[in-house]
Enzyme design. Structure first.
Site, PDB file in Angstrom:
ATOM      1  N   CYS A   2      -2.051  22.518 -23.593  1.00 54.37           N
ATOM      2  CA  CYS A   2      -2.038  21.329 -24.438  1.00 54.37           C
ATOM      3  C   CYS A   2      -1.558  20.153 -23.593  1.00 54.37           C
ATOM      4  CB  CYS A   2      -1.135  21.437 -25.655  1.00 54.37           C
ATOM      5  SG  CYS A   2      -1.632  22.727 -26.790  1.00 54.37           S
ATOM      6  N   ARG A  27      -5.720  20.923 -19.317  1.00 56.83           N
ATOM      7  CA  ARG A  27      -4.601  21.689 -19.877  1.00 56.83           C
ATOM      8  C   ARG A  27      -5.003  22.464 -21.129  1.00 56.83           C
ATOM      9  NH1 ARG A  27       0.214  19.545 -17.769  1.00 56.83           N
ATOM     10  NH2 ARG A  27       1.348  20.679 -19.351  1.00 56.83           N
ATOM     11  N   TRP A  74      -4.886  23.603 -26.735  1.00 57.65           N
ATOM     12  CA  TRP A  74      -5.222  24.985 -26.391  1.00 57.65           C
ATOM     13  C   TRP A  74      -4.554  25.798 -27.487  1.00 57.65           C
ATOM     14  CZ3 TRP A  74      -2.786  29.618 -25.302  1.00 57.65           C
ATOM     15  CH2 TRP A  74      -3.599  30.605 -24.713  1.00 57.65           C
ATOM     16  N   ASN A 100       3.353  19.949 -27.445  1.00 55.81           N
ATOM     17  CA  ASN A 100       2.960  20.964 -26.474  1.00 55.81           C
ATOM     18  C   ASN A 100       4.080  21.988 -26.434  1.00 55.81           C
ATOM     19  OD1 ASN A 100       2.125  22.451 -24.246  1.00 55.81           O
ATOM     20  ND2 ASN A 100       2.865  20.951 -22.766  1.00 55.81           N
ATOM     21  N   GLY A 101       3.762  23.244 -26.712  1.00 56.16           N
ATOM     22  CA  GLY A 101       4.790  24.287 -26.723  1.00 56.16           C
ATOM     23  C   GLY A 101       4.591  25.197 -27.922  1.00 56.16           C
ATOM     24  N   GLU A 474      -7.667  39.004  -6.303  1.00 59.85           N
ATOM     25  CA  GLU A 474      -8.124  37.620  -6.486  1.00 59.85           C
ATOM     26  C   GLU A 474      -9.634  37.574  -6.770  1.00 59.85           C
ATOM     27  OE1 GLU A 474      -7.110  34.753  -6.993  1.00 59.85           O
ATOM     28  OE2 GLU A 474      -8.459  33.293  -6.106  1.00 59.85           O
ATOM     29  N   LYS A 478     -11.252  36.168 -10.313  1.00 58.74           N
ATOM     30  CA  LYS A 478     -12.193  35.044 -10.339  1.00 58.74           C
ATOM     31  C   LYS A 478     -13.469  35.410 -11.094  1.00 58.74           C
ATOM     32  CE  LYS A 478     -10.064  31.711  -8.347  1.00 58.74           C
ATOM     33  NZ  LYS A 478      -8.752  32.263  -8.687  1.00 58.74           N
ATOM     34  N   GLU A 481     -12.612  35.501 -14.835  1.00 56.82           N
ATOM     35  CA  GLU A 481     -12.290  34.265 -15.541  1.00 56.82           C
ATOM     36  C   GLU A 481     -13.443  33.275 -15.616  1.00 56.82           C
ATOM     37  OE1 GLU A 481      -9.042  31.776 -14.182  1.00 56.82           O
ATOM     38  OE2 GLU A 481      -9.453  32.203 -12.101  1.00 56.82           O
ATOM     39  N   HIS A 497      -7.497  58.503  -7.371  1.00 57.82           N
ATOM     40  CA  HIS A 497      -6.496  58.882  -8.381  1.00 57.82           C
ATOM     41  C   HIS A 497      -6.976  58.528  -9.787  1.00 57.82           C
ATOM     42  CE1 HIS A 497      -3.721  60.029  -5.260  1.00 57.82           C
ATOM     43  NE2 HIS A 497      -4.036  58.910  -4.633  1.00 57.82           N
ATOM     44  N   LYS A 593      -5.812  25.163 -17.453  1.00 57.22           N
ATOM     45  CA  LYS A 593      -5.363  25.103 -16.064  1.00 57.22           C
ATOM     46  C   LYS A 593      -3.866  25.384 -15.942  1.00 57.22           C
ATOM     47  CE  LYS A 593      -5.968  23.928 -11.689  1.00 57.22           C
ATOM     48  NZ  LYS A 593      -6.533  25.011 -10.881  1.00 57.22           N
TER      49      LYS A 593
HETATM   50  O1  M6R Z   1      -0.280  26.561 -11.697  1.00 58.53           O
HETATM   51  P1  M6R Z   1       0.015  27.981 -11.273  1.00 58.53           P
HETATM   52  O2  M6R Z   1      -0.372  28.244  -9.865  1.00 58.53           O
HETATM   53  O3  M6R Z   1       1.433  28.373 -11.558  1.00 58.53           O
HETATM   54  O4  M6R Z   1      -0.905  28.862 -12.179  1.00 58.53           O
HETATM   55  C1  M6R Z   1      -0.833  30.246 -12.152  1.00 58.53           C
HETATM   56  C2  M6R Z   1      -2.001  30.891 -12.842  1.00 58.53           C
HETATM   57  O5  M6R Z   1      -2.052  30.495 -14.185  1.00 58.53           O
HETATM   58  C3  M6R Z   1      -3.333  30.538 -12.172  1.00 58.53           C
HETATM   59  O6  M6R Z   1      -3.356  30.894 -10.837  1.00 58.53           O
HETATM   60  C4  M6R Z   1      -4.498  31.233 -12.905  1.00 58.53           C
HETATM   61  O7  M6R Z   1      -4.424  32.608 -12.732  1.00 58.53           O
HETATM   62  C5  M6R Z   1      -5.826  30.664 -12.442  1.00 58.53           C
HETATM   63  N1  M6R Z   1      -6.682  30.450 -13.568  1.00 58.53           N
HETATM   64  C6  M6R Z   1      -6.531  31.554 -11.448  1.00 58.53           C
HETATM   65  O8  M6R Z   1      -7.737  31.052 -11.010  1.00 58.53           O
END
Ligand code: M6R
Length: 598
Positions: A2, A27, A74, A100-101, A474, A478, A481, A497, A593
């Site tokens: 948010c 956000r 959000w 926001n919160g 990673e 990616k 997401e 395993h 983000k």
């Molecule tokens: O702003 P930050 O680096 O603390 O954010 C951490 C994660 O929320 C962030 O890396 C998230 O996993 C991304 N969407 C990955 O691409």
């Protein structure tokens, strides 16, 4: 999560708030809204499901007010509907609130207010605050006094902006654990969740601390600390942070632009840190590794994978016990910190609530805290004892890419800086990574055609050992997401395993196997997958033909540097996969983000 923004000044608030919302949209972007007032106490309220673009289309009025508040959401409590979009208001539509919160005790408060006869028009937690303020205003003489009382009832996290139709040209802002920044311009003020929308109007900002309440009026502002129960002298800082949101003509998406900035981000981050075969960290102010007996690294998502890379590195370079922990778990663990613990938090935004809270706990318990953070002035930058800024520049796509490479590069330099026995020649190889990253980015077409060829597969494994394990995680994150495709990252040795049970001709595996000390073992795992008819994509510097579905060649480097070369490839792969599935790449569904709620 948010974004909130408020404006009070001489200009037309409508345009400023809409522009500000666009800049805060990363956000959260499921719905948005605003309320604007003019000097005759008339107001204009508009909210909608969708992004600021939808809000702009819905706004038919050219209402000319010069103060107001706005929100981009959000969703946490209550579905994505027009009614649940902010601003929320009291029974008489006189008090308006953006938030926001999360208000954790909203159900109890709502029940009490309902019994008193309050009428609610949304399912959100936020709305209770508008009604609480309404109640307190019956007893108090001003909006700020009512907010002061109401806030005492709130459990959870918040950054609120509150306005009242009956108290013209006044905005009250108050925060706890969610960010809120005041921009101080010439006869105008902005309150916002981050510096981005402020930097276009003024470079002068005040970072608010928890339980600071700003009383913003046309002729100035005051900050009252509820913690200290007195007014505070504000400290004005200058920000050096501007996001250029002009149309990006070269790249189709911000994510692709940011992947292509990975070499530059690497170069900018390490600039001035290597001098004459030595690593310099002025930020550490002479901090000695001898003072430290254990190291803990923490972060979330991609930043956590950087932590994991750091753990392997520190264990190889320093003789110190090192752990990498997911911040959302660490904050609830009973980890024993003391003044010999080096706590390193990694974050692009510097606002991620779990990392922030883990940091606060470590600091309170006496650990030495270091932040590897990308956004200057963010909450974490103001708490850590030692701040190392990554210089990736603004990252707008939700998926973190260039920030990750910058985090890895700081971790390497830290390991080298603290190591006792080090070979300065390693630094030459490290410096050569910039060109090697460029070389990897030049494989764009090859990666795009690989992604196109695999587009019909619904599941992927990413395998790696040691330094490549975080990169496997990673790669899988990616793909999940931004392409919404199921993918899992595994340590290659763990396959037998359990996970190998899933392997068949429809379940491809991306094996990250450079010729490092574990190469032979990774290749055995690759053969085990082939033997079960699994398709394999191999990323390696080996010349040998492993008779796999596809083999992507990378240059040779030192063991701990391969992640710098493989990362751009797996980022490009996820990007092209998502692109050919026609996904919303820069704003994937359900994500935001900056994750500022638990
Ligand atoms: O702003 P930050 O680096 O603390 O954010 C951490 C994660 O929320 C962030 O890396 C998230 O996993 C991304 N969407 C990955 O691409």
């Amino acid at each position: 999560m948010c974004g909130i923004i408020g404006y009070l000044g001489n200009k037309k608030a409508l345009e400023i708030l809409l522009d500000g919302l666009e800049k805060l949209e990363y956000r959260g972007y499921d719905s948005c809204g605003l309320v604007i007032f003019n000097s005759s106490q008339n107001y204009y309220l508009q909210k909608t499901v969708g992004s600021t673009k939808a809000l702009r289309e819905k706004i038919k009025s050219l209402f000319e007010g010069n103060w107001g508040i706005a929100h981009t959401r959000w969703a946490t409590h209550g579905g994505v509907t027009d009614f649940n979009a902010h601003p929320h208001y009291d029974c008489r539509q006189e008090i308006f609130v953006v938030h926001n919160g999360i208000i954790e005790n909203f159900k109890e408060i709502k029940q009490r207010l309902l019994e008193k006869g309050h009428k609610f028009s949304s399912e959100t937690d936020t709305e209770v605050f508008a009604h609480l303020v309404e109640d307190y205003l019956k007893l108090e003489k001003s909006l700020e006094e009512a907010v002061k009382k109401a806030i005492k009832e709130i459990e959870g996290t918040f950054a609120f902006l509150v306005v009242s139709k009956n108290e013209p040209e006044k905005i009250i802002g108050i925060k706890k654990s969610s960010p809120l920044i005041l921009g101080v311009g010439k006869n105008e003020f902005l309150l916002a969740s981050d510096p981005t929308p402020i930097s276009f109007l003024t470079k002068n900002v005040v970072y608010l601390d928890d339980y600071d309440m700003v009383i913003l009026k046309k002729d100035g502002f005051q900050i009252f600390s509820l913690k200290e129960n007195k007014y505070k002298k504000p400290k004005i800082n200058s920000i050096d942070w501007e996001i250029k949101t002009e149309q990006n003509n070269i790249f189709e998406h911000y994510m692709l632009k940011e992947i292509f900035e990975e070499a530059k981000a690497f170069g900018e981050t390490i600039k001035d840190k290597i001098q004459e075969k030595k690593v310099i960290f002025e930020e550490l102010n002479g901090l000695k590794i001898e003072r430290i007996n254990k190291i803990i690294l923490t972060g979330c998502g991609t930043a956590y994978y950087a932590c994991l890379y750091g753990k392997y590195l520190f264990e190889d370079y320093l003789e110190k016990e090192t752990r990498a922990e997911i911040a959302s778990e660490l904050r609830y663990e009973n980890y024993s910190y003391d003044k010999k613990t080096l706590f390193i938090c990694i974050s692009q935004s510097g606002e991620t609530i779990d990392t922030l809270e883990a940091l606060k706990i470590a600091k309170e318990k006496g650990a030495i805290t270091v932040g590897i953070i990308n956004v200057p002035g963010s909450s974490m930058t103001r708490i850590v004892d030692y701040l190392i800024l990554t210089k990736a520049g603004p990252e707008l796509a939700v998926a973190s890419t260039k920030a990750f490479i910058s985090q890895l590069s700081i971790l390497y330099l830290l390991a080298f800086y603290f190591a006792k026995n080090k070979n300065p020649d390693y630094l030459y190889e490290f410096l050569s990574l910039k060109n090697k990253i460029e070389e990897m980015l030049a494989k764009k077409e090859e990666i795009e055609s690989l992604a196109k060829n695999l587009i019909d597969f619904k599941n992927f494994y990413y395998l790696g050992r040691k330094y490549e394990y975080p990169i496997a995680l990673e790669g899988a994150l990616k793909l999940k997401e931004i392409a919404y495709v199921h993918a899992e990252g595994y340590p290659a040795g763990e396959m037998k395993h359990g996970p190998i049970a899933l392997i068949d001709k429809d379940f491809p595996t991306i094996v990250l196997a450079p010729q490092d000390s574990l190469f032979e073992k990774s290749i055995s795992n690759l053969e085990e997958i082939k033997a079960r008819k699994g398709k394999v994509v191999l990323i390696s510097d080996s010349e040998k033909d492993f008779e796999v579905y596809s083999q992507i060649k990378i240059p040779q480097t030192k063991e701990e540097f391969y992640p710098f070369l493989i990362t751009p490839l797996i980022h490009l792969f996820a990007y092209f996969f998502a692109k050919h599935l026609k996904r919303e790449i820069d704003r994937p569904r359900n994500l935001a983000k900056s994750v500022t709620v638990e």
